[in-house]
Enzyme design. Structure first.
Site, PDB file in Angstrom:
ATOM      1  N   ARG A   1      34.903  38.958  40.263  1.00 44.71           N
ATOM      2  CA  ARG A   1      35.274  37.669  39.673  1.00 44.71           C
ATOM      3  C   ARG A   1      35.773  36.675  40.709  1.00 44.71           C
ATOM      4  NH1 ARG A   1      37.361  38.641  33.468  1.00 44.71           N
ATOM      5  NH2 ARG A   1      35.530  39.857  32.867  1.00 44.71           N
TER       6      ARG A   1
ATOM      7  N   ARG B   1      34.564  50.694  34.112  1.00 42.26           N
ATOM      8  CA  ARG B   1      34.826  50.296  32.722  1.00 42.26           C
ATOM      9  C   ARG B   1      33.533  50.362  31.911  1.00 42.26           C
ATOM     10  NH1 ARG B   1      39.292  45.418  33.659  1.00 42.26           N
ATOM     11  NH2 ARG B   1      40.585  46.715  35.014  1.00 42.26           N
TER      12      ARG B   1
ATOM     13  N   GLU C   1      39.354  34.719  33.302  1.00 40.11           N
ATOM     14  CA  GLU C   1      40.394  35.575  33.877  1.00 40.11           C
ATOM     15  C   GLU C   1      39.981  36.156  35.238  1.00 40.11           C
ATOM     16  OE1 GLU C   1      41.512  38.903  31.349  1.00 40.11           O
ATOM     17  OE2 GLU C   1      42.239  40.029  33.092  1.00 40.11           O
TER      18      GLU C   1
END
Length: 439
Positions: free
Chosen positions: A403, A276, A363
């Site tokens: 994450r 990304r 998230e």
RNA sequence: GGAGGCAUCGCCUAGCCCGGUCUAUGGCGCCGCACUGCUAAUGCGGUUUGGGUCUCAAGCCCAUCGAGGGUUCAAAUCCCUCUGCCUCCGCCA
């Protein structure tokens, strides 16, 4: 893409969806006009072409008759008729070609417009932007580090203490937002991968290792070349894209296929690296590995009957929760607002893990019901008795490595900088119960 | 990287040289019907996908022979480009 029938019978439904998303509503009016123009052009071509075929059908046999003609008189008659037909056919030929070009051009206009229209939102989705989500549930209780008398370290400090994360050398070799997982960090990722895949297989998902470099058609079909395009890496020399999620190769896996209805649902768990660009996030999450250019992820993907899609969505969310539960991380579940769905999703649920040093939820998973939107673009259909119709696709994160590692390190840290390993993960780490600081 | 071959409506396959009753052949599979205590066998019919027209359905029309261009009154068929697969050579591991 949305069912074109909706455009013709209930365009207000599309307008309302665009409005709730905060996207272009006028597009719908352009589309209505373009759709009518396209059908007119198509009909005009069809009629001319039909006429041309009719003439052609008479010319063939006539030429045969001409060759076999017994008398000069018969030959003369055939020749006269043939000449007449040929004259007509020649005149028609240019008009057919012209009509064909017009029809193709009108079709291109419609296609280009459809690519700009996002999926119909689910009317249950909260309306608004990024901040307007609804919290559906909070699970687990964040630890009170102050009460425990612990000065909480952030994931990067812990990662460096454990010899698990190296962002400095990541930056040296690849630039900012790149990192190395080293020693226990690398082992942790493998353990997470194994736990995720074990769970996926138990639930009957088919494990997949997918390409992470794809053709434009796959990227466009999944809806990532719209507003999300600026976050996609493009390999210009070969006209290919690096995927930001294995959702792309998994969705594309069945493109251009017609699947027997009784084979559905098809459920997959794909493992791939994800890339990304993180354009427009300068200065955001610059420390550590919360926001990086390259990471690995296990993604679930489902192809099912459209009428089963909402139930499948609930199932994906349940499986995501099961995984986060196993890691003993406090989290909340949110219903993402219409303005933050992305072009493909009709509805989206995120799981946000508690990050102690940020004092907030971040998230870690996201599951989307993309209904028939991607299936239409990728031409994936199902055979349902007599008819053939688009199916529904859904996706959901099972384990996005960085994450999850952040949440794991921070939530399970101890006073001495060691990190407790949740029981579910221990079998995949040789039975160890903690990571401890090096030296 | 170089040379050659192949790509047809689920699967296999005919057609391509030599353009026109190709509305794409035949087999297998599948679906329906008939016959038959049941099954099997047999017979008959159907069986690509997309679009348009139409209130719906039926019907009719158009497109679709890997993809895109071209030649021609007319392309599965001739020409060009691309993609994929196979074989051989070279290179790399």
């Amino acid at each position: 893409m949305i069912d074109p029938l909706v455009l013709r019978t209930d365009p207000d439904r599309i307008r309302e969806s665009q409005r709730r998303r905060g996207e272009n509503v006028e597009l719908v009016d352009e589309l209505v006009a373009a759709d009518i123009a396209k059908r007119q052009a198509q009909t005009a071509f069809d009629e001319l072409r039909s006429e041309q075929k009719g003439l052609g059908k008479r010319i063939g046999p006539l030429q045969g008759a001409l060759k076999k003609a017994g008398t000069d008189e018969a030959r003369q008659d055939a020749q006269t008729e043939l000449d007449s037909l040929m004259t007509q056919a020649q005149a028609l030929s240019d008009r057919v070609k012209e009509a064909e070009r017009s029809a193709a051009a009108a079709g291109d206009v419609v296609d280009a417009l459809w690519l700009q229209v996002s999926n119909l939102v689910n009317l249950e989705s909260p309306i608004g932007g990024e901040e307007d989500f609804t919290v559906l549930e909070e699970v687990g209780t964040p630890r009170d580090f102050e009460a425990e008398g612990i000065e909480a370290r952030d994931h990067l400090e812990l990662g460096e203490l454990l010899g698990a994360i190296d962002v400095e050398r990541g930056a040296k070799v690849s630039g900012s937002r790149f990192f190395y997982l080293t020693g226990p960090g690398a082992l942790l990722e493998f353990a997470l991968l194994n736990l995720a895949m074990q769970q996926a297989v138990e639930h009957g998902l088919v494990p997949m290792i997918t390409p992470s470099l794809v053709l434009p058609s796959a990227m466009e079909g999944t809806g990532f070349l719209g507003q999300a395009a600026e976050n996609v890496y493009r390999i210009e020399q070969d006209d290919m894209y690096l995927v930001g999620t294995s959702e792309v190769p998994l969705a594309g896996y069945h493109s251009d296929e017609i699947i027997d209805g009784d084979r559905l649902p098809l459920r997959y768990a794909g493992w791939s690296s994800c890339y990304r660009r993180e354009a427009g996030s300068y200065g955001k999450d610059t420390r550590g590995i919360i926001r990086v250019h390259q990471f690995d992820k296990v993604e679930m993907f489902v192809f099912c009957r459209p009428e089963d899609a909402e139930a499948e969505h609930a199932q994906l969310l349940a499986w995501e929760r099961e995984f986060v539960d196993a890691l003993e991380i406090p989290y909340r579940v949110i219903d993402v607002a219409t303005g933050d769905l992305g072009s493909s999703a009709a509805r989206k649920f995120d799981i946000e893990a508690w990050v102690p040093t940020q004092g907030t939820y971040r998230e870690i998973t996201s599951t989307s019901n993309t209904t028939e939107f991607q299936a239409r673009r990728l031409r994936i259909r199902m055979r349902d008795g007599e008819q053939t119709r688009p199916l529904a696709t859904l996706n959901g994160t099972l384990c996005a490595m960085p994450r999850v590692i952040v949440a794991l390190l921070e939530n399970h840290q101890q006073a001495d900088g060691s990190v407790a390993i949740p029981a579910a993960l221990r079998p995949f780490l040789g039975g160890r119960s903690a990571f401890t600081p090096v030296q």
